[in-house]
Design a protein around this motif. Structure first.
Motif, PDB file in Angstrom:
ATOM      1  N   ALA A  39       0.846  -1.196   0.000  1.00 18.13           N
ATOM      2  CA  ALA A  39       0.000   0.000   0.000  1.00 18.13           C
ATOM      3  C   ALA A  39       0.881   1.246   0.000  1.00 18.13           C
ATOM      4  N   GLY A  40       1.957   1.193   0.781  1.00 13.79           N
ATOM      5  CA  GLY A  40       2.901   2.308   0.808  1.00 13.79           C
ATOM      6  C   GLY A  40       3.602   2.511  -0.521  1.00 13.79           C
ATOM      7  N   LEU A  41       3.992   1.413  -1.155  1.00 11.69           N
ATOM      8  CA  LEU A  41       4.637   1.507  -2.469  1.00 11.69           C
ATOM      9  C   LEU A  41       3.675   2.095  -3.507  1.00 11.69           C
ATOM     10  N   SER A  42       2.404   1.712  -3.413  1.00  9.13           N
ATOM     11  CA  SER A  42       1.396   2.266  -4.324  1.00  9.13           C
ATOM     12  C   SER A  42       1.274   3.774  -4.136  1.00  9.13           C
ATOM     13  N   ALA A  43       1.287   4.209  -2.877  1.00  7.50           N
ATOM     14  CA  ALA A  43       1.193   5.639  -2.591  1.00  7.50           C
ATOM     15  C   ALA A  43       2.431   6.381  -3.082  1.00  7.50           C
ATOM     16  N   LEU A  44       3.607   5.781  -2.925  1.00  8.85           N
ATOM     17  CA  LEU A  44       4.833   6.419  -3.407  1.00  8.85           C
ATOM     18  C   LEU A  44       4.800   6.598  -4.923  1.00  8.85           C
ATOM     19  N   ILE A 188       3.811  16.423  -0.185  1.00 10.47           N
ATOM     20  CA  ILE A 188       4.962  15.890   0.562  1.00 10.47           C
ATOM     21  C   ILE A 188       4.482  15.134   1.799  1.00 10.47           C
ATOM     22  N   PHE A 189       3.573  15.743   2.556  1.00  7.15           N
ATOM     23  CA  PHE A 189       3.036  15.090   3.750  1.00  7.15           C
ATOM     24  C   PHE A 189       2.247  13.830   3.374  1.00  7.15           C
ATOM     25  N   TRP A 190       1.509  13.913   2.259  1.00  8.55           N
ATOM     26  CA  TRP A 190       0.705  12.786   1.818  1.00  8.55           C
ATOM     27  C   TRP A 190       1.598  11.602   1.448  1.00  8.55           C
ATOM     28  N   ILE A 191       2.678  11.866   0.714  1.00 11.21           N
ATOM     29  CA  ILE A 191       3.606  10.801   0.324  1.00 11.21           C
ATOM     30  C   ILE A 191       4.261  10.181   1.561  1.00 11.21           C
TER      31      ILE A 191
END
Length: 210
Positions: A39-44, A188-191
């Motif tokens: 999920a984190g990789l998708s957001a990145l 930036i905060f979202w990433i």
């Protein structure tokens, strides 16, 4: 004396087994740390795509003080957010099902329903709130709001799954509150919140509960 000690030990083992069964029945323990990582990789990936999208549209994110978003760009950003959400959900479902099958754990239980219900309440409310922000053109508050409402959802669902997840929720809430005072740097905060924090959380959970 020895028989008494053996009986006490057996009682303790029985109690431990009962506690373990109660824990399994009341908490959703099939949640995989790899779900958080992907999920984190998708957001990145999504965050980097949005940054490139800004550049294509002539917006220098780190130098432009006042960023004006066209209606088409807002629609594109909204669609990108939906794609990221779907990818995170698919990865979460895949790794959860895989873990459940590996350890022969049931997926759809009362604990699962309670967790999803408690997770959905702040998420639905937050989604409506963010749609209202978009409708009124308050784009700068969308990223902080998503972080805050997501964090509230995670904390609200914590009592029905691993207790460690609440630390992720509190971190998202704190990050969202800080970003409220730095409007214009929401990406930036979202990433960091949905990308990096998820990856860190996922790796910790995978190592602890693999």
């Amino acid at each position: 004396m020895q028989s008494t000690l053996i009986m006490n030990q057996k009682h303790q083992e029985d109690l431990a087994h009962i506690r373990s069964m109660m824990e399994r029945s009341s908490r959703f323990i099939s949640l995989s740390g790899l779900s958080g990582v992907f999920a984190g990789l998708s957001a990145l990936v999504g965050g980097l795509y949005v940054y490139q999208l800004f550049k294509v549209n002539g917006i220098e994110y780190f130098t432009d003080e006042h960023i004006l978003l066209s209606g088409d760009l807002v629609s594109h950003l909204f669609f990108t957010g939906i794609v990221i959400l779907v990818c995170a959900f698919v990865f979460g479902a895949f790794f959860t099902i895989r873990k459940s099958r590996k350890y022969n754990l049931p997926i759809w239980t009362s604990a699962t329903k309670n967790m999803l219900f408690n997770l959905a309440i702040p998420l639905v409310a937050g989604g409506i709130f963010c749609l209202a922000l978009l409708y009124h053109g308050n784009y700068g508050l969308v990223a902080p709001s998503t972080l805050i409402f997501y964090g509230l959802a995670v904390v609200n669902a914590e009592k029905y799954t691993f207790s460690d997840i609440k630390y992720l929720g509190f971190s998202e809430i704190i990050l969202g509150c800080i970003s409220l005072f730095y409007i214009g740097y929401g990406l930036i905060f979202w990433i960091f919140g949905f990308g990096i924090l998820h990856i860190i959380y996922g790796l910790v959970m995978f190592k602890k509960y693999k």
